[in-house]
Design an enzyme around this catalytic site. Structure first.
Site, mmCIF file in Angstrom:
data_model
loop_
_atom_site.group_PDB
_atom_site.id
_atom_site.type_symbol
_atom_site.label_atom_id
_atom_site.label_comp_id
_atom_site.label_asym_id
_atom_site.label_seq_id
_atom_site.Cartn_x
_atom_site.Cartn_y
_atom_site.Cartn_z
ATOM 1 N N ARG A 224 5.991 -4.912 0.641
ATOM 2 C CA ARG A 224 6.332 -6.378 0.106
ATOM 3 C C ARG A 224 7.894 -6.470 0.565
ATOM 4 O O ARG A 224 8.426 -5.688 0.468
ATOM 5 C CB ARG A 224 6.120 -6.361 -1.289
ATOM 6 C CG ARG A 224 4.517 -6.707 -1.561
ATOM 7 C CD ARG A 224 4.016 -8.000 -1.224
ATOM 8 N NE ARG A 224 2.674 -8.154 -1.727
ATOM 9 C CZ ARG A 224 1.628 -7.959 -0.840
ATOM 10 N NH1 ARG A 224 1.639 -7.455 0.469
ATOM 11 N NH2 ARG A 224 0.260 -8.294 -1.053
ATOM 12 N N HIS A 272 4.019 -10.782 8.630
ATOM 13 C CA HIS A 272 3.183 -10.369 7.613
ATOM 14 C C HIS A 272 1.556 -10.267 8.163
ATOM 15 O O HIS A 272 0.719 -10.821 7.735
ATOM 16 C CB HIS A 272 3.055 -11.179 6.485
ATOM 17 C CG HIS A 272 2.630 -10.482 5.120
ATOM 18 N ND1 HIS A 272 3.124 -10.929 3.802
ATOM 19 C CD2 HIS A 272 1.554 -9.606 4.901
ATOM 20 C CE1 HIS A 272 2.629 -10.294 3.094
ATOM 21 N NE2 HIS A 272 1.400 -9.538 3.763
HETATM 22 N N1 LIG Z 1 1.603 -6.084 5.151
HETATM 23 C C1 LIG Z 1 0.464 -6.009 5.060
HETATM 24 O O1 LIG Z 1 -0.151 -6.632 5.938
HETATM 25 C C2 LIG Z 1 -0.421 -5.508 3.864
HETATM 26 C C3 LIG Z 1 -1.441 -5.709 3.814
HETATM 27 C C4 LIG Z 1 -2.125 -4.875 2.541
HETATM 28 C C5 LIG Z 1 -1.533 -4.390 1.548
HETATM 29 N N2 LIG Z 1 -0.179 -4.585 1.655
HETATM 30 C C6 LIG Z 1 0.677 -3.610 1.008
HETATM 31 O O2 LIG Z 1 0.253 -2.473 0.540
HETATM 32 C C7 LIG Z 1 0.486 -2.025 -0.722
HETATM 33 C C8 LIG Z 1 -0.439 -0.446 -0.993
HETATM 34 O O3 LIG Z 1 -1.552 -0.863 -0.858
HETATM 35 P P1 LIG Z 1 -2.926 0.223 -1.338
HETATM 36 O O4 LIG Z 1 -4.079 -0.209 -1.327
HETATM 37 O O5 LIG Z 1 -2.459 1.357 -0.398
HETATM 38 O O6 LIG Z 1 -2.396 0.426 -3.020
HETATM 39 P P2 LIG Z 1 -2.956 1.541 -3.856
HETATM 40 O O7 LIG Z 1 -4.238 2.342 -3.374
HETATM 41 O O8 LIG Z 1 -2.747 1.030 -5.188
HETATM 42 O O9 LIG Z 1 -1.670 2.689 -3.887
HETATM 43 C C9 LIG Z 1 -0.464 2.571 -4.256
HETATM 44 C C10 LIG Z 1 0.181 3.914 -4.254
HETATM 45 O O10 LIG Z 1 1.682 3.675 -4.590
HETATM 46 C C11 LIG Z 1 1.829 4.578 -5.570
HETATM 47 N N3 LIG Z 1 2.800 4.196 -6.437
HETATM 48 C C12 LIG Z 1 2.745 2.897 -7.245
HETATM 49 N N4 LIG Z 1 3.864 2.889 -8.102
HETATM 50 C C13 LIG Z 1 4.581 3.879 -7.687
HETATM 51 C C14 LIG Z 1 6.012 4.247 -8.170
HETATM 52 N N5 LIG Z 1 6.566 3.565 -9.318
HETATM 53 N N6 LIG Z 1 6.561 5.208 -7.739
HETATM 54 C C15 LIG Z 1 6.118 5.954 -6.823
HETATM 55 N N7 LIG Z 1 4.919 5.697 -6.179
HETATM 56 C C16 LIG Z 1 3.991 4.679 -6.926
HETATM 57 C C17 LIG Z 1 0.701 4.985 -6.315
HETATM 58 O O11 LIG Z 1 0.875 6.244 -6.887
HETATM 59 P P3 LIG Z 1 -0.495 7.172 -7.645
HETATM 60 O O12 LIG Z 1 -1.300 7.610 -6.424
HETATM 61 O O13 LIG Z 1 0.235 8.059 -8.327
HETATM 62 O O14 LIG Z 1 -0.918 5.939 -8.266
HETATM 63 C C18 LIG Z 1 -0.130 4.886 -5.019
HETATM 64 O O15 LIG Z 1 -0.175 6.437 -4.226
HETATM 65 C C19 LIG Z 1 -0.208 -3.331 -1.579
HETATM 66 O O16 LIG Z 1 0.241 -3.369 -2.792
HETATM 67 C C20 LIG Z 1 0.445 -4.323 -0.675
HETATM 68 O O17 LIG Z 1 1.636 -4.831 -1.085
HETATM 69 C C21 LIG Z 1 0.290 -4.905 2.809
#
Ligand SMILES: NC(=O)c1ccc[n+]([C@@H]2O[C@H](COP(=O)([O-])OP(=O)(O)OC[C@H]3O[C@@H](n4cnc5c(N)ncnc54)[C@H](OP(=O)(O)O)[C@@H]3O)[C@@H](O)[C@H]2O)c1
Length: 309
Positions: A224, A272
């Site tokens: 983000r 994006h």
């Molecule tokens: N650019 C794009 O087109 C696009 C598309 C889709 C998504 N995204 C972004 O990608 C993000 C991640 O997606 P996802 O599905 O992989 O999310 P997810 O499955 O919820 O994984 C989030 C990861 O971040 C870690 N995390 C959360 N808070 C943290 C903190 N304070 N310190 C360190 N690590 C932390 C979590 O740790 P734990 O394993 O310990 O819970 C987990 O490993 C989305 O939230 C979105 O913003 C971007």
């Protein structure tokens, strides 16, 4: 009962077609044509305006059109106790993995420098290490970050991952929590940010973080825009602390025409698109949740409002 669709970037016609093919009796309504709001029990949204969801008194579930839910939790009037679900989807994960691999390889293989040499008609070999000697770090080892880290490791890169809680992931060096951040950064030459945007992660890509990376590191932010402190990135590029950055997400989207990132020679911008939400794939899990709601069963892909992701 009805579903309200609200997004200014996703096609309501396409989503309506895909969802009605799966749930033929679905009453699919597109904001602002809500009809009687009391009949709306689900909302499928991307960046709903604050207060919109609070105005739906019969709401039983909020479905995010993306993997992130920060755009929903940003609403100060978000109805309390209504479950929020997010996208977890193999098609989206594959797209994100492709994007990350491409931009890591582009940096690793010095593609931009060869492109500049070509423009000058210059034939010159540039050294690059073997993948096993290239240290890539992925912040956020969830669905998307975990898949990208795995794919990078499978290509032979020296990969580390950083998450909130300790977890095992074979072949990936694991770091977690506040104490794990600095050692993770110290060893990371190419940093990929795939964290969710929460109170704990907003502004995490700042001067302090850049200072902990080795000189000449590279940033890929696909999470983000608000993870990044933009002025700190410009300063880190000016000082050479960072050699370059690939940015897919921005605090202000679309990125304003006058923004200093546009002409910056060390910044690559994409609008994006790293992992778009394709309704042909994602409509299935929304339909599944509509059916579960009707049957009184637990929803899938529900996020934890306490953690914010
Ligand atoms: N650019 C794009 O087109 C696009 C598309 C889709 C998504 N995204 C972004 O990608 C993000 C991640 O997606 P996802 O599905 O992989 O999310 P997810 O499955 O919820 O994984 C989030 C990861 O971040 C870690 N995390 C959360 N808070 C943290 C903190 N304070 N310190 C360190 N690590 C932390 C979590 O740790 P734990 O394993 O310990 O819970 C987990 O490993 C989305 O939230 C979105 O913003 C971007």
């Amino acid at each position: 009962m009805a579903l309200l669709f609200r997004s200014d970037i996703d096609s309501p016609a396409w989503w309506g077609d895909e969802l009605r093919a799966l749930v033929p009796d679905l009453d699919f309504r597109v904001w602002p044509d809500t009809g009687a709001v009391a009949e709306i029990d689900t909302a499928l949204v991307w960046r709903p305006e604050p207060g919109l969801l609070a105005g739906l008194p019969g709401l039983k579930a909020i479905f995010s059109l993306g993997a992130g839910v920060d755009h929903i939790f940003a609403d100060p009037d978000l109805p309390v106790g209504v479950p929020v679900t997010r996208v977890v989807d193999a098609d989206m994960t594959g797209r994100m993995t492709e994007y990350v691999l491409f931009h890591v390889l582009r940096r690793h293989l010095r593609h931009d420098e060869y492109r500049d040499q070509q423009a000058r008609g210059e034939w010159r070999e540039l050294a690059h290490p073997a993948a096993a000697e290239r240290r890539v770090g992925v912040m956020g080892l969830g669905v998307l970050g975990g898949a990208a880290a795995r794919a990078l490791a499978d290509l032979g890169f020296d990969v580390a991952g950083y998450s909130r809680r300790a977890r095992d992931m074979p072949g990936i060096d694991r770091f977690h929590g506040a104490d794990g951040l600095e050692p993770f950064l110290n060893r990371t030459e190419i940093l990929v940010c795939l964290l969710p945007l929460t109170a704990a992660t907003a502004g995490i890509l700042d001067e302090r973080l850049f200072d902990a990376l080795p000189d000449g590191a590279w940033l890929i932010n696909v999470a983000r825009g608000n993870h990044l402190v933009e002025d700190d990135l410009l300063a880190a590029l000016a000082s050479g602390r960072l050699a370059g950055a690939t940015l897919d997400v921005f605090a202000d989207e679309p990125l304003p025409a006058s923004h200093p990132f546009w002409p910056h020679p060390a910044i690559t911008i994409t609008p994006h698109i790293a992992a778009i939400s394709d309704p042909r794939s994602i409509a299935k899990q929304v339909a599944e949740n509509i059916t579960r709601l009707r049957d009184g069963r637990a929803l899938i892909n529900v996020v934890d409002p306490g953690a914010g992701y």
